[in-house]
Design a protein around this motif. Structure first.
Motif, PDB file in Angstrom:
ATOM      1  N   ASP A  39     -16.641 -30.995  37.924  1.00 40.81           N
ATOM      2  CA  ASP A  39     -16.077 -31.622  39.131  1.00 40.81           C
ATOM      3  C   ASP A  39     -15.988 -30.621  40.282  1.00 40.81           C
ATOM      4  OD1 ASP A  39     -15.837 -34.007  37.773  1.00 40.81           O
ATOM      5  OD2 ASP A  39     -13.692 -33.762  37.364  1.00 40.81           O
ATOM      6  N   LEU A  40     -15.576 -29.416  39.965  1.00 37.66           N
ATOM      7  CA  LEU A  40     -15.436 -28.389  40.990  1.00 37.66           C
ATOM      8  C   LEU A  40     -16.789 -27.982  41.566  1.00 37.66           C
ATOM      9  CD1 LEU A  40     -13.548 -26.600  42.582  1.00 37.66           C
ATOM     10  CD2 LEU A  40     -13.534 -24.991  40.664  1.00 37.66           C
ATOM     11  N   ILE A  41     -17.787 -27.799  40.718  1.00 34.78           N
ATOM     12  CA  ILE A  41     -19.103 -27.383  41.216  1.00 34.78           C
ATOM     13  C   ILE A  41     -19.750 -28.515  42.018  1.00 34.78           C
ATOM     14  CG2 ILE A  41     -20.627 -27.991  39.285  1.00 34.78           C
ATOM     15  CD1 ILE A  41     -20.732 -24.692  41.206  1.00 34.78           C
ATOM     16  N   LYS A  42     -19.452 -29.765  41.681  1.00 33.23           N
ATOM     17  CA  LYS A  42     -19.944 -30.884  42.489  1.00 33.23           C
ATOM     18  C   LYS A  42     -19.372 -30.825  43.904  1.00 33.23           C
ATOM     19  CE  LYS A  42     -20.993 -34.358  39.004  1.00 33.23           C
ATOM     20  NZ  LYS A  42     -20.634 -35.678  38.447  1.00 33.23           N
ATOM     21  N   LYS A  43     -18.082 -30.518  44.013  1.00 38.24           N
ATOM     22  CA  LYS A  43     -17.465 -30.368  45.340  1.00 38.24           C
ATOM     23  C   LYS A  43     -18.138 -29.246  46.123  1.00 38.24           C
ATOM     24  CE  LYS A  43     -12.824 -31.869  44.079  1.00 38.24           C
ATOM     25  NZ  LYS A  43     -11.430 -31.418  43.897  1.00 38.24           N
TER      26      LYS A  43
END
Length: 110
Positions: A67-71
């Protein structure tokens, strides 16, 4: 060699995201994400034949980091052309080349 290049691109994108988007006090989160990405890339089963992670059939990040790397990617991706145009052009070229190879492979397989 490809893993090393991808690691550099991911680090540039993480730096860009945390520099412009996130509070400066999240240095520990930034470093954790960089280390995690480096670790996952080092364990990639495809090594130098790998696709970009976004095009990979195996998603090896845990849910939190994914989720963080998608952001990070959503924010940094469009801005990479401004901050790192050569890296962006190489990335686009590699993506297009990979798609052409996949298209040829699918046609031969039919």
């Amino acid at each position: 060699m490809k893993i090393y290049k991808e690691s550099e691109v991911v680090n540039l994108m993480i730096d860009l995201y945390y520099k412009n988007k996130v509070n400066k006090d999240k240095v520990e989160e930034k470093e954790d994400l960089k280390k995690y990405c480096e670790f996952r890339l080092s364990k990639c089963p495809f090594k130098d034949n790998k696709l970009f992670c976004s095009n990979c059939k195996i998603h090896c990040y845990d849910k939190t980091h994914q989720d963080l790397i998608k952001k990070v990617m959503r924010y940094s991706g469009p801005r990479m052309m401004i901050y790192h145009p050569i890296v962006t052009i190489k990335h686009i070229n590699e993506t297009m080349k990979r798609k052409r190879v996949e298209k040829r492979t699918k046609k031969k397989g039919k």
